[in-house]
Write a protein that holds these residues in place. Structure first.
Motif, PDB file in Angstrom:
ATOM      1  N   TRP A  19      49.880 -12.615   3.960  1.00 25.88           N
ATOM      2  CA  TRP A  19      50.547 -12.312   5.223  1.00 25.88           C
ATOM      3  C   TRP A  19      52.063 -12.518   5.150  1.00 25.88           C
ATOM      4  O   TRP A  19      52.703 -12.859   6.134  1.00 25.88           O
ATOM      5  CB  TRP A  19      49.974 -13.123   6.378  1.00 25.88           C
ATOM      6  CG  TRP A  19      48.507 -12.938   6.602  1.00 25.88           C
ATOM      7  CD1 TRP A  19      47.530 -13.870   6.401  1.00 25.88           C
ATOM      8  CD2 TRP A  19      47.834 -11.758   7.068  1.00 25.88           C
ATOM      9  NE1 TRP A  19      46.297 -13.348   6.712  1.00 25.88           N
ATOM     10  CE2 TRP A  19      46.462 -12.052   7.138  1.00 25.88           C
ATOM     11  CE3 TRP A  19      48.269 -10.480   7.443  1.00 25.88           C
ATOM     12  CZ2 TRP A  19      45.515 -11.123   7.553  1.00 25.88           C
ATOM     13  CZ3 TRP A  19      47.319  -9.562   7.857  1.00 25.88           C
ATOM     14  CH2 TRP A  19      45.971  -9.883   7.909  1.00 25.88           C
ATOM     15  N   PHE A  41      45.183 -12.734  11.052  1.00 30.60           N
ATOM     16  CA  PHE A  41      46.590 -12.921  11.365  1.00 30.60           C
ATOM     17  C   PHE A  41      46.665 -13.386  12.819  1.00 30.60           C
ATOM     18  O   PHE A  41      45.663 -13.788  13.404  1.00 30.60           O
ATOM     19  CB  PHE A  41      47.352 -11.596  11.131  1.00 30.60           C
ATOM     20  CG  PHE A  41      48.835 -11.749  11.000  1.00 30.60           C
ATOM     21  CD1 PHE A  41      49.384 -12.595  10.056  1.00 30.60           C
ATOM     22  CD2 PHE A  41      49.696 -11.042  11.822  1.00 30.60           C
ATOM     23  CE1 PHE A  41      50.755 -12.748   9.932  1.00 30.60           C
ATOM     24  CE2 PHE A  41      51.067 -11.172  11.708  1.00 30.60           C
ATOM     25  CZ  PHE A  41      51.596 -12.030  10.754  1.00 30.60           C
ATOM     26  N   HIS A  44      49.957 -10.458  18.234  1.00 33.25           N
ATOM     27  CA  HIS A  44      51.388 -10.267  18.441  1.00 33.25           C
ATOM     28  C   HIS A  44      51.676  -8.813  18.800  1.00 33.25           C
ATOM     29  O   HIS A  44      50.798  -7.956  18.734  1.00 33.25           O
ATOM     30  CB  HIS A  44      52.174 -10.653  17.180  1.00 33.25           C
ATOM     31  CG  HIS A  44      51.955  -9.730  16.027  1.00 33.25           C
ATOM     32  ND1 HIS A  44      50.797  -9.712  15.281  1.00 33.25           N
ATOM     33  CD2 HIS A  44      52.760  -8.783  15.492  1.00 33.25           C
ATOM     34  CE1 HIS A  44      50.897  -8.794  14.341  1.00 33.25           C
ATOM     35  NE2 HIS A  44      52.073  -8.207  14.447  1.00 33.25           N
ATOM     36  N   LYS A  86      46.038  -7.593  16.353  1.00 42.34           N
ATOM     37  CA  LYS A  86      45.743  -8.695  15.438  1.00 42.34           C
ATOM     38  C   LYS A  86      45.046  -8.116  14.203  1.00 42.34           C
ATOM     39  O   LYS A  86      43.900  -7.690  14.277  1.00 42.34           O
ATOM     40  CB  LYS A  86      44.830  -9.721  16.107  1.00 42.34           C
ATOM     41  CG  LYS A  86      44.430 -10.870  15.209  1.00 42.34           C
ATOM     42  CD  LYS A  86      43.514 -11.831  15.963  1.00 42.34           C
ATOM     43  CE  LYS A  86      43.153 -13.015  15.111  1.00 42.34           C
ATOM     44  NZ  LYS A  86      42.354 -13.995  15.861  1.00 42.34           N
ATOM     45  N   THR A 106      55.543 -11.612  12.670  1.00 41.92           N
ATOM     46  CA  THR A 106      54.715 -12.084  13.777  1.00 41.92           C
ATOM     47  C   THR A 106      55.226 -11.611  15.136  1.00 41.92           C
ATOM     48  O   THR A 106      54.729 -12.056  16.173  1.00 41.92           O
ATOM     49  CB  THR A 106      54.626 -13.626  13.758  1.00 41.92           C
ATOM     50  OG1 THR A 106      55.946 -14.166  13.723  1.00 41.92           O
ATOM     51  CG2 THR A 106      53.822 -14.126  12.583  1.00 41.92           C
ATOM     52  N   THR A 110      55.761 -16.643  17.142  1.00 45.13           N
ATOM     53  CA  THR A 110      56.201 -17.346  15.940  1.00 45.13           C
ATOM     54  C   THR A 110      55.250 -18.501  15.648  1.00 45.13           C
ATOM     55  O   THR A 110      54.569 -18.999  16.541  1.00 45.13           O
ATOM     56  CB  THR A 110      57.631 -17.888  16.104  1.00 45.13           C
ATOM     57  OG1 THR A 110      57.678 -18.731  17.248  1.00 45.13           O
ATOM     58  CG2 THR A 110      58.626 -16.750  16.255  1.00 45.13           C
ATOM     59  N   THR A 114      54.727 -16.925  10.342  1.00 43.20           N
ATOM     60  CA  THR A 114      56.000 -16.209  10.395  1.00 43.20           C
ATOM     61  C   THR A 114      56.649 -16.285   9.016  1.00 43.20           C
ATOM     62  O   THR A 114      56.917 -17.371   8.503  1.00 43.20           O
ATOM     63  CB  THR A 114      56.932 -16.807  11.457  1.00 43.20           C
ATOM     64  OG1 THR A 114      56.277 -16.748  12.730  1.00 43.20           O
ATOM     65  CG2 THR A 114      58.246 -16.027  11.531  1.00 43.20           C
TER      66      THR A 114
END
Length: 121
Positions: A19, A41, A44, A86, A106, A110, A114
């Motif tokens: 990521w 993840f 966001h 996501k 992200t 955060t 990130t």
């Protein structure tokens, strides 16, 4: 001017972090980033820009509030700006993200995932 091809396989061998997007090229104000994904993840969005996911190897599910998109190797999806999402990878997935220079991975969320910006490989 020397002309060099970018070989995804070679670039993916240069990092192991999950990521954590790595820049491989720029075109105008856009960056091409390689990412290794595994697990979930964070939820966001990117209020100012669309985001493109291109799966190179493996598969990736992108969850939305009411639905999801399943992407397999050789497929891509454009997430419109402002859409909360996501990404999830049940097994390691290798993908490319295309987005404007300076976008935080992200987005508006955060935290631990990130990534440091503008890491070139």
């Amino acid at each position: 001017m020397e002309r060099r091809k970018i070989k995804f396989k070679e670039k993916f061998c240069k990092f192991h972090e999950l990521w954590s997007p790595k820049i491989i090229a720029e075109m105008n104000d856009y960056q091409f980033k390689l990412v290794k994904a595994l697990g979930e993840f964070v939820w966001h969005d990117h209020p100012e820009t669309d985001e493109v996911f291109i799966v190179i190897d493996g598969s990736l599910k992108i969850l939305f509030s009411d639905d999801f998109v399943q992407l397999n190797a050789g497929e891509m999806y454009v997430i419109p700006k402002g859409v909360r999402h996501k990404p999830v990878a049940d097994t390691e997935c290798k993908l490319m993200i295309v987005e404007p220079r300076g976008v935080v991975n992200t987005g508006d969320s955060t935290g631990d995932l990130t990534a440091e910006k503008d890491i070139w490989i």
